[in-house]
Design a protein around this motif. Sequence first.
Motif, PDB file in Angstrom:
ATOM      1  N   SER A 193       0.840  -1.201   0.000  1.00  0.00           N
ATOM      2  CA  SER A 193       0.000   0.000   0.000  1.00  0.00           C
ATOM      3  C   SER A 193       0.873   1.248   0.000  1.00  0.00           C
ATOM      4  O   SER A 193       2.038   1.212   0.395  1.00  0.00           O
ATOM      5  N   ASP A 194       0.276   2.358  -0.403  1.00  0.00           N
ATOM      6  CA  ASP A 194       1.023   3.616  -0.354  1.00  0.00           C
ATOM      7  C   ASP A 194       1.301   4.013   1.093  1.00  0.00           C
ATOM      8  O   ASP A 194       2.277   4.696   1.380  1.00  0.00           O
ATOM      9  N   TRP A 195       0.490   3.543   2.040  1.00  0.00           N
ATOM     10  CA  TRP A 195       0.752   3.809   3.460  1.00  0.00           C
ATOM     11  C   TRP A 195       2.054   3.125   3.889  1.00  0.00           C
ATOM     12  O   TRP A 195       2.842   3.708   4.629  1.00  0.00           O
ATOM     13  N   VAL A 196       2.247   1.900   3.434  1.00  0.00           N
ATOM     14  CA  VAL A 196       3.470   1.175   3.792  1.00  0.00           C
ATOM     15  C   VAL A 196       4.677   1.839   3.141  1.00  0.00           C
ATOM     16  O   VAL A 196       5.718   2.016   3.776  1.00  0.00           O
ATOM     17  N   GLU A 197       4.548   2.211   1.871  1.00  0.00           N
ATOM     18  CA  GLU A 197       5.655   2.893   1.193  1.00  0.00           C
ATOM     19  C   GLU A 197       6.046   4.164   1.944  1.00  0.00           C
ATOM     20  O   GLU A 197       7.235   4.433   2.140  1.00  0.00           O
ATOM     21  N   GLU A 198       5.056   4.936   2.377  1.00  0.00           N
ATOM     22  CA  GLU A 198       5.336   6.157   3.128  1.00  0.00           C
ATOM     23  C   GLU A 198       5.986   5.824   4.470  1.00  0.00           C
ATOM     24  O   GLU A 198       6.913   6.504   4.908  1.00  0.00           O
ATOM     25  N   GLY A 199       5.533   4.770   5.106  1.00  0.00           N
ATOM     26  CA  GLY A 199       6.125   4.346   6.375  1.00  0.00           C
ATOM     27  C   GLY A 199       7.588   3.965   6.223  1.00  0.00           C
ATOM     28  O   GLY A 199       8.424   4.301   7.074  1.00  0.00           O
ATOM     29  N   VAL A 200       7.926   3.265   5.146  1.00  0.00           N
ATOM     30  CA  VAL A 200       9.324   2.885   4.892  1.00  0.00           C
ATOM     31  C   VAL A 200      10.167   4.133   4.651  1.00  0.00           C
ATOM     32  O   VAL A 200      11.277   4.251   5.175  1.00  0.00           O
ATOM     33  N   ARG A 201       9.628   5.082   3.869  1.00  0.00           N
ATOM     34  CA  ARG A 201      10.357   6.338   3.632  1.00  0.00           C
ATOM     35  C   ARG A 201      10.595   7.088   4.942  1.00  0.00           C
ATOM     36  O   ARG A 201      11.692   7.575   5.202  1.00  0.00           O
ATOM     37  N   GLU A 202       9.574   7.137   5.801  1.00  0.00           N
ATOM     38  CA  GLU A 202       9.702   7.826   7.090  1.00  0.00           C
ATOM     39  C   GLU A 202      10.710   7.107   7.982  1.00  0.00           C
ATOM     40  O   GLU A 202      11.518   7.743   8.659  1.00  0.00           O
ATOM     41  N   TYR A 203      10.680   5.790   7.974  1.00  0.00           N
ATOM     42  CA  TYR A 203      11.639   4.993   8.743  1.00  0.00           C
ATOM     43  C   TYR A 203      13.067   5.316   8.316  1.00  0.00           C
ATOM     44  O   TYR A 203      13.934   5.595   9.147  1.00  0.00           O
ATOM     45  N   MET A 204      13.314   5.321   7.022  1.00  0.00           N
ATOM     46  CA  MET A 204      14.655   5.624   6.520  1.00  0.00           C
ATOM     47  C   MET A 204      15.056   7.056   6.852  1.00  0.00           C
ATOM     48  O   MET A 204      16.212   7.313   7.203  1.00  0.00           O
ATOM     49  N   HIS A 205      14.102   7.975   6.748  1.00  0.00           N
ATOM     50  CA  HIS A 205      14.389   9.369   7.057  1.00  0.00           C
ATOM     51  C   HIS A 205      14.794   9.524   8.529  1.00  0.00           C
ATOM     52  O   HIS A 205      15.797  10.187   8.831  1.00  0.00           O
ATOM     53  N   THR A 206      14.038   8.905   9.438  1.00  0.00           N
ATOM     54  CA  THR A 206      14.384   9.045  10.859  1.00  0.00           C
ATOM     55  C   THR A 206      15.710   8.374  11.176  1.00  0.00           C
ATOM     56  O   THR A 206      16.451   8.847  12.040  1.00  0.00           O
ATOM     57  N   TRP A 207      16.013   7.291  10.482  1.00  0.00           N
ATOM     58  CA  TRP A 207      17.286   6.608  10.714  1.00  0.00           C
ATOM     59  C   TRP A 207      18.466   7.521  10.361  1.00  0.00           C
ATOM     60  O   TRP A 207      19.492   7.541  11.016  1.00  0.00           O
ATOM     61  N   ARG A 208      18.285   8.303   9.289  1.00  0.00           N
ATOM     62  CA  ARG A 208      19.336   9.218   8.848  1.00  0.00           C
ATOM     63  C   ARG A 208      19.396  10.500   9.666  1.00  0.00           C
ATOM     64  O   ARG A 208      20.464  11.089   9.803  1.00  0.00           O
ATOM     65  N   THR A 209      18.261  10.954  10.188  1.00  0.00           N
ATOM     66  CA  THR A 209      18.225  12.308  10.737  1.00  0.00           C
ATOM     67  C   THR A 209      17.947  12.406  12.231  1.00  0.00           C
ATOM     68  O   THR A 209      18.252  13.438  12.834  1.00  0.00           O
ATOM     69  N   SER A 210      17.385  11.401  12.838  1.00  0.00           N
ATOM     70  CA  SER A 210      17.017  11.489  14.252  1.00  0.00           C
ATOM     71  C   SER A 210      18.212  11.222  15.153  1.00  0.00           C
ATOM     72  O   SER A 210      19.053  10.373  14.865  1.00  0.00           O
ATOM     73  N   LEU A 211      18.261  11.937  16.268  1.00  0.00           N
ATOM     74  CA  LEU A 211      19.299  11.680  17.258  1.00  0.00           C
ATOM     75  C   LEU A 211      19.011  10.396  18.034  1.00  0.00           C
ATOM     76  O   LEU A 211      19.917   9.793  18.610  1.00  0.00           O
ATOM     77  N   ASP A 212      17.749   9.969  18.057  1.00  0.00           N
ATOM     78  CA  ASP A 212      17.340   8.767  18.775  1.00  0.00           C
ATOM     79  C   ASP A 212      16.253   8.048  17.964  1.00  0.00           C
ATOM     80  O   ASP A 212      15.082   8.027  18.348  1.00  0.00           O
ATOM     81  N   PRO A 213      16.616   7.434  16.826  1.00  0.00           N
ATOM     82  CA  PRO A 213      15.597   6.820  15.975  1.00  0.00           C
ATOM     83  C   PRO A 213      14.822   5.700  16.665  1.00  0.00           C
ATOM     84  O   PRO A 213      13.635   5.524  16.404  1.00  0.00           O
ATOM     85  N   TRP A 214      15.488   4.964  17.567  1.00  0.00           N
ATOM     86  CA  TRP A 214      14.778   3.878  18.240  1.00  0.00           C
ATOM     87  C   TRP A 214      13.552   4.401  18.997  1.00  0.00           C
ATOM     88  O   TRP A 214      12.471   3.812  18.926  1.00  0.00           O
ATOM     89  N   SER A 215      13.703   5.522  19.679  1.00  0.00           N
ATOM     90  CA  SER A 215      12.571   6.112  20.397  1.00  0.00           C
ATOM     91  C   SER A 215      11.469   6.524  19.430  1.00  0.00           C
ATOM     92  O   SER A 215      10.275   6.333  19.711  1.00  0.00           O
ATOM     93  N   ASP A 216      11.841   7.080  18.285  1.00  0.00           N
ATOM     94  CA  ASP A 216      10.851   7.445  17.264  1.00  0.00           C
ATOM     95  C   ASP A 216      10.092   6.213  16.793  1.00  0.00           C
ATOM     96  O   ASP A 216       8.871   6.227  16.643  1.00  0.00           O
ATOM     97  N   TRP A 217      10.832   5.138  16.535  1.00  0.00           N
ATOM     98  CA  TRP A 217      10.208   3.909  16.024  1.00  0.00           C
ATOM     99  C   TRP A 217       9.284   3.294  17.072  1.00  0.00           C
ATOM    100  O   TRP A 217       8.198   2.811  16.747  1.00  0.00           O
ATOM    101  N   MET A 218       9.710   3.293  18.341  1.00  0.00           N
ATOM    102  CA  MET A 218       8.876   2.716  19.397  1.00  0.00           C
ATOM    103  C   MET A 218       7.610   3.546  19.614  1.00  0.00           C
ATOM    104  O   MET A 218       6.537   3.008  19.897  1.00  0.00           O
TER     105      MET A 218
END
Length: 196
Positions: free
Chosen positions: A32-57
């Motif tokens: 779904s386009d929702w999943v595609e957007e979720g994967v993009r957001e996941y990759m974005h937070t991995w690259r840019t967040s200081l604490d991606p694990w907290s974002d993901w949880m």
Amino acid sequence: MLTDSQISELRSHFPILRDTTYLYSNSQGALSDWVEEGVREYMHTWRTSLDPWSDWMEAYEGLRTAFAGFIGADRDEVAIVTSASAGINPIANALGFDLRTKVIMSEYEFPTMAQIWLAQRPRGAQVQFIEGDNEIVPTEFYHRAIDDRTLIVPLTHVSFLNGFRPDVAAITSIAHANGALVFSMVIRIAEPAGLT
């Protein structure tokens, strides 16, 4: 039941369905386009967040809360797992087959469901498959099979094999009236599972 317009709106979120009849849903559901957007957001937070694990949880807990509200459960009753097998295995292995030994399921259950429960036979499980009649399993067949020796009734909402939809509420009532659990596998955009 969903209306035709609700189904059309839902289908619009699956780009492959615009020009393809997608029948490979048991192994890999249409993306779904929702999943595609979720994967993009996941990759974005991995690259840019200081604490991606907290974002993901935080996202994970938000999904659990939303789905729990959708099915009328508490968030603590919902687990998000990577596959049907990952959801079934810990439940099957956590149960004891000392007092109740029967596992009752339709012959139309997904093979993973059957294989995992059959693997419990060395631990005392007696797996019984209910044969269908004219490609369905009438509720009364469950009524005849479930008794006070039944530990659990694994049950999917829609058969992968032929689209048969058992009366989950009625079968759950029969199981609960006999003191048995129901492992209900709901196939949606993802594959959440629940034990009632």
